[in-house]
Design a protein around this motif. Structure first.
Motif, short mmCIF file in Angstrom:
data_model
loop_
_atom_site.label_atom_id
_atom_site.label_comp_id
_atom_site.label_asym_id
_atom_site.label_seq_id
_atom_site.Cartn_x
_atom_site.Cartn_y
_atom_site.Cartn_z
N GLU A 150 0.87 -1.09 -0.10
CA GLU A 150 -0.22 0.15 -0.04
C GLU A 150 0.82 1.19 0.10
O GLU A 150 0.77 2.34 -0.93
N ASN A 209 2.72 1.83 -3.51
CA ASN A 209 1.94 2.19 -4.35
C ASN A 209 1.59 3.64 -4.16
O ASN A 209 1.28 4.55 -5.10
N ALA A 210 1.36 4.07 -3.05
CA ALA A 210 1.16 5.57 -2.78
C ALA A 210 2.05 6.43 -3.24
O ALA A 210 2.09 7.51 -3.67
N ALA A 239 2.38 6.62 -6.82
CA ALA A 239 1.24 7.58 -7.17
C ALA A 239 1.34 9.05 -7.12
O ALA A 239 1.33 9.80 -8.16
N TYR A 240 2.07 9.30 -5.88
CA TYR A 240 1.95 10.80 -5.78
C TYR A 240 3.33 11.45 -6.39
O TYR A 240 3.61 12.48 -6.38
N ALA A 293 -4.19 5.77 -12.49
CA ALA A 293 -3.99 6.11 -10.89
C ALA A 293 -4.55 5.24 -10.07
O ALA A 293 -3.71 4.78 -9.31
N HIS A 294 -5.78 4.49 -10.48
CA HIS A 294 -6.29 3.48 -9.66
C HIS A 294 -5.32 2.27 -9.90
O HIS A 294 -5.29 1.54 -8.73
N LEU A 348 -2.34 2.92 -7.83
CA LEU A 348 -2.52 2.95 -6.28
C LEU A 348 -3.10 1.60 -5.83
O LEU A 348 -2.83 1.48 -4.37
N GLY A 399 -10.56 1.21 -2.64
CA GLY A 399 -9.68 2.39 -2.89
C GLY A 399 -10.31 3.85 -3.24
O GLY A 399 -9.78 4.61 -3.79
N ARG A 446 -9.01 6.79 -1.15
CA ARG A 446 -7.62 7.03 -1.29
C ARG A 446 -7.68 7.86 -2.84
O ARG A 446 -6.99 8.87 -3.18
N MET A 447 -8.40 7.37 -3.69
CA MET A 447 -8.44 7.89 -5.10
C MET A 447 -9.08 9.17 -4.94
O MET A 447 -8.56 10.18 -5.60
N LEU A 492 -6.54 11.64 -3.50
CA LEU A 492 -5.55 11.95 -4.45
C LEU A 492 -6.09 13.03 -5.64
O LEU A 492 -5.14 13.79 -6.10
#
Length: 258
Positions: A2, A5-6, A9-10, A27-28, A31, A103, A106-107, A110
């Motif tokens: 997790e 992945n984050a 993504a960022y 993005a999903h 993530l 998710g 989180r999405m 983001l």
């Protein structure tokens, strides 16, 4: 996984366009890789938003998602309202639709950060996402209030308050760094840190692993826990390591200091 992945993504999220569905799906996928099976695609079944064991929102059926998301992204591309309001409205509608099997929170966080950073790059470095994550109870309450009233205002007000708190917190931290010693910074953060008080209040007179401490306060994000809970408590002399000369030892435990 997790966390990895984050971070990925960022690190790369500024290449995405907020109103492009292909970027949203990519993005999903980044993530949620390794966490669920349906990555980078809309869900195929029904889902609800849970707070503990309580359902606070039942999402629209899966056969409506393509239409709803197309409408939402079209609105985002055409909207001329202020980005603070625009991003908050998008966040609420996205959570209402709940387009993915997992998710979605989180999405949503983001994508709001992405929208805000297009308006002002400073939002790349303002921890709005972390603050929302740390206030999940209030987040769910605001979501339910908006759903019950069929009015997004309670949720938008909550999100705007989180943005304001994150900005003020970042400003306070910058001022502290400029005008105080490291020890004074630690003491000032401790005075303002509900997280440290929460950690100390749930610890008993026994030794804990890092994972056990995170479970005590209900967190799964290791970096956030260490930054906001554990490290400030150690710096303030409230928590001690059982192996102080080897901070990263796999046998490391932590205990509350009497």
């Amino acid at each position: 996984q997790e966390v990895r992945n984050a971070i990925k993504a960022y690190e790369g999220f500024q290449q995405w366009q907020p109103g492009q569905e292909v970027d949203l799906l990519e993005a999903h996928q980044i993530l949620m890789t390794g966490l669920i099976d349906e990555v980078g695609q809309y869900r195929h079944g029904g889902v609800g938003v849970m707070s503990g064991d309580r359902v606070v929102h039942m999402a629209p059926p899966a056969n409506q998602i393509n239409r709803l998301m197309a409408d939402l992204l079209d609105w985002l591309n055409d909207s001329e309202i202020h980005p603070l309001i625009q991003s908050s409205v998008f966040y609420y509608e996205f959570e209402f639709i709940h387009p993915f099997s997992d998710g979605n929170g989180r999405m949503g966080r983001l994508w709001q950060t992405l929208i805000l950073s297009r308006w002002n790059p400073i939002f790349v470095n303002i921890p709005v996402e972390s603050l929302i994550y740390q206030n999940q109870k209030a987040y769910y309450e605001a979501l339910q209030a908006s759903t019950d009233r069929a009015d997004s205002a309670p949720f938008i007000e909550f999100i705007l308050q989180m943005i304001l708190d994150a900005i003020l917190s970042s400003n306070d931290t910058a001022q502290d760094s400029d005008h105080a010693t490291a020890q004074a910074d630690a003491e000032a953060r401790l005075e303002r840190s509900d997280q440290v008080e929460r950690l100390i209040s749930v610890m008993k007179q026994e030794d804990y692993t890092l994972t056990e401490l995170m479970q005590l306060v209900g967190l799964t994000h290791r970096a956030t826990f260490q930054k906001n809970y554990l490290n400030p408590a150690i710096e303030a002399g409230l928590v001690d390591r059982t192996i102080p000369d080897k901070p990263k030892s796999p046998k490391q435990r932590y205990r509350k200091i009497l």
